[in-house]
Design an enzyme around this catalytic site. Structure first.
Site, PDB file in Angstrom:
ATOM      1  N   CYS A  13       6.752  -3.601  -8.897  1.00  0.00           N
ATOM      2  CA  CYS A  13       6.945  -4.311  -7.628  1.00  0.00           C
ATOM      3  C   CYS A  13       6.610  -5.790  -7.799  1.00  0.00           C
ATOM      4  O   CYS A  13       7.096  -6.626  -7.042  1.00  0.00           O
ATOM      5  CB  CYS A  13       6.089  -3.691  -6.548  1.00  0.00           C
ATOM      6  SG  CYS A  13       4.376  -3.516  -7.038  1.00  0.00           S
ATOM      7  N   LYS A  33       0.642  13.064  -1.734  1.00  0.00           N
ATOM      8  CA  LYS A  33       2.034  13.392  -2.062  1.00  0.00           C
ATOM      9  C   LYS A  33       2.581  12.410  -3.096  1.00  0.00           C
ATOM     10  O   LYS A  33       2.826  11.249  -2.798  1.00  0.00           O
ATOM     11  CB  LYS A  33       2.934  13.325  -0.817  1.00  0.00           C
ATOM     12  CG  LYS A  33       4.318  13.889  -1.105  1.00  0.00           C
ATOM     13  CD  LYS A  33       5.375  13.387  -0.157  1.00  0.00           C
ATOM     14  CE  LYS A  33       6.292  12.362  -0.765  1.00  0.00           C
ATOM     15  NZ  LYS A  33       6.947  12.689  -2.025  1.00  0.00           N
ATOM     16  N   GLY A  76       5.909   2.077  -1.559  1.00  0.00           N
ATOM     17  CA  GLY A  76       7.299   2.446  -1.837  1.00  0.00           C
ATOM     18  C   GLY A  76       8.234   1.351  -1.363  1.00  0.00           C
ATOM     19  O   GLY A  76       7.853   0.182  -1.279  1.00  0.00           O
ATOM     20  N   SER A  77       9.446   1.742  -1.025  1.00  0.00           N
ATOM     21  CA  SER A  77      10.463   0.754  -0.665  1.00  0.00           C
ATOM     22  C   SER A  77      10.281   0.268   0.776  1.00  0.00           C
ATOM     23  O   SER A  77       9.621   0.938   1.590  1.00  0.00           O
ATOM     24  CB  SER A  77      11.840   1.380  -0.824  1.00  0.00           C
ATOM     25  OG  SER A  77      11.949   2.474   0.062  1.00  0.00           O
ATOM     26  N   GLU A 120       2.452  -0.785   1.227  1.00  0.00           N
ATOM     27  CA  GLU A 120       2.813  -1.739   0.158  1.00  0.00           C
ATOM     28  C   GLU A 120       4.271  -1.501  -0.195  1.00  0.00           C
ATOM     29  O   GLU A 120       4.652  -0.375  -0.512  1.00  0.00           O
ATOM     30  CB  GLU A 120       1.933  -1.511  -1.071  1.00  0.00           C
ATOM     31  CG  GLU A 120       0.496  -1.935  -0.902  1.00  0.00           C
ATOM     32  CD  GLU A 120       0.315  -3.411  -0.631  1.00  0.00           C
ATOM     33  OE1 GLU A 120       1.222  -4.199  -0.974  1.00  0.00           O
ATOM     34  OE2 GLU A 120      -0.707  -3.778  -0.046  1.00  0.00           O
ATOM     35  N   GLY A 131       9.102   2.334   3.955  1.00  0.00           N
ATOM     36  CA  GLY A 131       7.884   1.758   4.520  1.00  0.00           C
ATOM     37  C   GLY A 131       8.006   1.522   6.019  1.00  0.00           C
ATOM     38  O   GLY A 131       7.072   1.778   6.783  1.00  0.00           O
ATOM     39  N   GLN A 141      18.840   5.055 -10.331  1.00  0.00           N
ATOM     40  CA  GLN A 141      18.311   3.700 -10.513  1.00  0.00           C
ATOM     41  C   GLN A 141      19.186   2.923 -11.512  1.00  0.00           C
ATOM     42  O   GLN A 141      19.439   1.734 -11.328  1.00  0.00           O
ATOM     43  CB  GLN A 141      16.853   3.764 -10.992  1.00  0.00           C
ATOM     44  CG  GLN A 141      16.181   2.419 -11.100  1.00  0.00           C
ATOM     45  CD  GLN A 141      16.062   1.672  -9.775  1.00  0.00           C
ATOM     46  OE1 GLN A 141      15.615   2.215  -8.785  1.00  0.00           O
ATOM     47  NE2 GLN A 141      16.489   0.405  -9.757  1.00  0.00           N
TER      48      GLN A 141
HETATM   49  P1  NAD Z   1      10.614   5.211  -1.891  1.00  0.00           P
HETATM   50  O1  NAD Z   1      10.380   4.425  -0.654  1.00  0.00           O
HETATM   51  O2  NAD Z   1      11.955   5.790  -2.122  1.00  0.00           O
HETATM   52  O3  NAD Z   1       9.596   6.453  -1.971  1.00  0.00           O
HETATM   53  C1  NAD Z   1       8.210   6.246  -1.915  1.00  0.00           C
HETATM   54  C2  NAD Z   1       7.549   7.540  -1.431  1.00  0.00           C
HETATM   55  O4  NAD Z   1       7.931   7.778  -0.084  1.00  0.00           O
HETATM   56  C3  NAD Z   1       7.965   8.777  -2.231  1.00  0.00           C
HETATM   57  O5  NAD Z   1       6.847   9.606  -2.430  1.00  0.00           O
HETATM   58  C4  NAD Z   1       8.960   9.441  -1.298  1.00  0.00           C
HETATM   59  O6  NAD Z   1       9.057  10.838  -1.481  1.00  0.00           O
HETATM   60  C5  NAD Z   1       8.367   9.117   0.058  1.00  0.00           C
HETATM   61  N1  NAD Z   1       9.308   9.215   1.180  1.00  0.00           N
HETATM   62  C6  NAD Z   1      10.649   9.046   1.152  1.00  0.00           C
HETATM   63  N2  NAD Z   1      11.154   9.216   2.381  1.00  0.00           N
HETATM   64  C7  NAD Z   1      10.117   9.488   3.211  1.00  0.00           C
HETATM   65  C8  NAD Z   1      10.010   9.750   4.605  1.00  0.00           C
HETATM   66  N3  NAD Z   1      11.072   9.784   5.404  1.00  0.00           N
HETATM   67  N4  NAD Z   1       8.781   9.978   5.122  1.00  0.00           N
HETATM   68  C9  NAD Z   1       7.683   9.930   4.335  1.00  0.00           C
HETATM   69  N5  NAD Z   1       7.731   9.692   2.997  1.00  0.00           N
HETATM   70  C10 NAD Z   1       8.934   9.472   2.444  1.00  0.00           C
HETATM   71  O7  NAD Z   1      10.154   4.269  -3.104  1.00  0.00           O
HETATM   72  P2  NAD Z   1      10.292   4.566  -4.677  1.00  0.00           P
HETATM   73  O8  NAD Z   1      11.732   4.458  -5.054  1.00  0.00           O
HETATM   74  O9  NAD Z   1       9.538   5.791  -5.043  1.00  0.00           O
HETATM   75  O10 NAD Z   1       9.472   3.343  -5.312  1.00  0.00           O
HETATM   76  C11 NAD Z   1      10.015   2.092  -5.583  1.00  0.00           C
HETATM   77  C12 NAD Z   1       9.612   1.096  -4.533  1.00  0.00           C
HETATM   78  O11 NAD Z   1       8.192   1.017  -4.462  1.00  0.00           O
HETATM   79  C13 NAD Z   1      10.075  -0.322  -4.831  1.00  0.00           C
HETATM   80  O12 NAD Z   1      10.569  -0.908  -3.662  1.00  0.00           O
HETATM   81  C14 NAD Z   1       8.800  -1.025  -5.280  1.00  0.00           C
HETATM   82  O13 NAD Z   1       8.795  -2.419  -5.100  1.00  0.00           O
HETATM   83  C15 NAD Z   1       7.792  -0.354  -4.434  1.00  0.00           C
HETATM   84  N6  NAD Z   1       6.449  -0.519  -4.989  1.00  0.00           N
HETATM   85  C16 NAD Z   1       5.573  -1.346  -4.336  1.00  0.00           C
HETATM   86  C17 NAD Z   1       4.302  -1.539  -4.841  1.00  0.00           C
HETATM   87  C18 NAD Z   1       3.311  -2.403  -4.113  1.00  0.00           C
HETATM   88  O14 NAD Z   1       2.112  -2.192  -4.280  1.00  0.00           O
HETATM   89  N7  NAD Z   1       3.744  -3.361  -3.301  1.00  0.00           N
HETATM   90  C19 NAD Z   1       3.907  -0.913  -6.016  1.00  0.00           C
HETATM   91  C20 NAD Z   1       4.830  -0.084  -6.664  1.00  0.00           C
HETATM   92  C21 NAD Z   1       6.097   0.116  -6.121  1.00  0.00           C
END
Ligand code: NAD
Length: 476
Positions: A279, A170, A223-224, A245, A228, A326
């Site tokens: 990130c 996804k 993701g965030s 992550e 997470g 954003q």
């Molecule tokens: P996000 O958490 O909003 O979304 C990430 C993913 O999760 C998306 O595909 C989203 O559709 C999905 N999602 C959202 N709600 C969900 C739920 N309830 N259940 C399951 N999946 C769900 O993050 P974002 O805004 O897409 O990305 C930015 C974030 O990602 C920042 O915090 C950044 O630091 C982090 N990031 C971390 C790394 C790493 O490796 N540590 C790398 C890149 C980005």
């Protein structure tokens, strides 16, 4: 319309969404199918049905398929890099660089298919052999963020397939294009139907369906922190394997003995390139009080040279912010920083580009302290704050004084301090005289504290998550 890929077939979604170019909101890249819960379930069922066969598949066949995928990605780097920049907003060279990384990851894991090894260990009991082997986990659900639309899916998909797992992928809602293009390449690599499936759609629908289905044996999420945590709770609630992550608030320490040019390069590259939407971006510049005035002045001069504009235009250094939400978040944190008492020393204003896009001049907030919200919360844009430090020890304390622990950097000419920092920085990745962002693809990636949960991604360490260990005893 770009369709879903389920069980080896292209299918319409329950609805669709427009993929909009953040450099020019009049430019609609394409419409992408959006799956509902039933379609996600179809993909999970297909992956579950394919899993037993794929787990036992010939490793040369797996290696050939991954190698073919990697070769095509590399051959089409320019075209895929342009698509990536067009949907995400990083500049064309950055987009191409990310595509090359994705291609190299597939090549790396193609070779890893042939290197799976186990142990044969003498038993402590007589007439017994003990073997330890690694086996696939089964069906892996992959949930990706928007900021690396091809590299992050690749660094999860490639090891999942290499180690014999089936995948339901996804991508993030904002950037389905690069993962769709990757899927189209994967669809021609000779994998049996159901081994790889793409379901584009909303986190609350597709993501939730992946989290809650018992047939999904493992979830790899990036993701965030807020999402997470939900992912971790849901996966643990049904005892699924989980790897998460998340965000960072990465410090870059500049000691008084630093080479100024290196310090400025690391700060500007690490904080602002890819529009600060990494990130691993440095968002806290922790600076020795003697070098502080010279450093701030030199960073301002360097920022003034950067061209902010259309991601695909020649000469652009900093592309647009990914979307309106954003951009609002970035500008809101700049306001919060000023209200908290920091000085907006450079940039921070919205820019009119040649086309309607989300352009923001990189912002430098000086005279910040480590307890301000701008120093504690992830902003995820071209915004960095400068925090003064009295000594190396004080700088190290400030660097570690955060809930996050992804990447931590230092610029110094002191071997003693560099060595001490490598050992004592509380982060999964430590950088000495290089930016906090920018990593190799063949070594582990991940953080400590609230930045990561579960085992590491990438390199040979990826086997930890994408395999499960079996210990077999055999009487002889
Ligand atoms: P996000 O958490 O909003 O979304 C990430 C993913 O999760 C998306 O595909 C989203 O559709 C999905 N999602 C959202 N709600 C969900 C739920 N309830 N259940 C399951 N999946 C769900 O993050 P974002 O805004 O897409 O990305 C930015 C974030 O990602 C920042 O915090 C950044 O630091 C982090 N990031 C971390 C790394 C790493 O490796 N540590 C790398 C890149 C980005």
């Amino acid at each position: 319309m770009k369709q879903l890929y389920i069980n080896g077939a292209w299918l319409d979604g329950a609805s669709s969404s427009a993929n909009i170019n953040p450099s020019n909101t009049n430019d609609i890249i394409d419409h992408y199918a959006v799956a509902d819960a039933q379609q996600t379930e179809l993909a999970i069922a297909a992956a579950a049905a394919a899993a037993p066969g794929w787990a036992l598949s010939n490793i040369q066949m797996r290696a050939d398929a991954l190698d073919k995928i990697g070769s095509e990605i590399l051959a089409r780097r320019e075209e895929l890099g342009i698509l990536l920049s067009r949907e995400e907003g990083k500049t064309k060279p950055e987009g191409i660089g990310e595509v090359v990384r994705a291609g190299n990851i597939f090549k790396f894991f193609a070779a890893e298919c042939l290197r799976l090894r186990g142990d044969k260990i003498p038993s402590v009991r007589p007439n017994l052999d003990v073997e330890v082997t690694r086996e696939p986990v089964g069906v892996v659900g992959i949930i990706a963020p928007w900021n690396f639309p091809i590299a992050i899916p690749s660094w999860k998909i490639a090891p999942a397939l290499a180690y014999g797992n089936c995948v339901v992928m996804k991508p993030a809602e904002l950037v389905p294009g690069s993962t769709w293009a990757l899927t189209e390449i994967i669809s021609r690599a000779g994998l049996p139907p159901g081994v790889f499936n793409l379901v584009m759609g909303h986190g609350a629908v597709v993501g939730a369906a992946l989290l809650n289905d018992r047939r999904v044996n493992a979830i790899s999420f990036t993701g965030s922190v807020a999402t997470g945590k939900k992912v971790a709770m849901a996966a643990m609630g049904r005892l699924a394997k989980v790897q998460i992550e998340m965000g960072g608030k990465n410090p870059l320490v500049i000691l008084d003995d630093a080479d100024l040019a290196t310090a400025v390069y690391c700060a500007v590259q690490g904080s602002y390139f890819s529009t600060g939407q990494r990130c691993t971006a440095s968002s806290r510049l922790i600076v020795g009080k003697n070098i502080y005035p010279r450093f701030v002045e030199a960073v301002k001069q360097e920022l003034a040279k950067l061209a902010v504009g259309d991601a695909l235009a020649a000469g652009t250094d900093i592309g647009p912010v990914v979307d309106a939400n954003q951009l609002e978040q970035d500008m809101n944190y700049i306001r919060i920083g000023k209200d908290e008492g920091a000085t907006l020393a450079y940039g921070g204003e919205r820019l009119d580009g040649p086309s309607p896009g989300f352009y923001l001049r990189p912002a430098l907030l000086t005279d910040a302290s480590n307890d301000m919200r701008i120093s504690r919360e992830e902003i995820f844009g071209p915004v960095a704050s400068v925090i003064p430090a009295d000594s190396y020890e004080h700088a190290l304390f400030l660097a570690n004084d955060t809930e996050f622990g992804l990447s931590s950097g230092i610029v110094t000419t002191s071997l003693k301090h560099a060595t001490h920092f490598k050992r004592h920085a509380q982060a999964g990745m430590v950088m000495v005289n290089v930016p906090t962002a920018g990593v190799d693809y063949h070594v582990p990636f991940g953080g400590s504290k609230a930045s990561s949960y579960g085992s590491r991604e990438q390199g040979t360490y990826a086997a930890e998550f994408f395999t499960t260990v079996k210990t077999a005893y055999c009487g002889v």
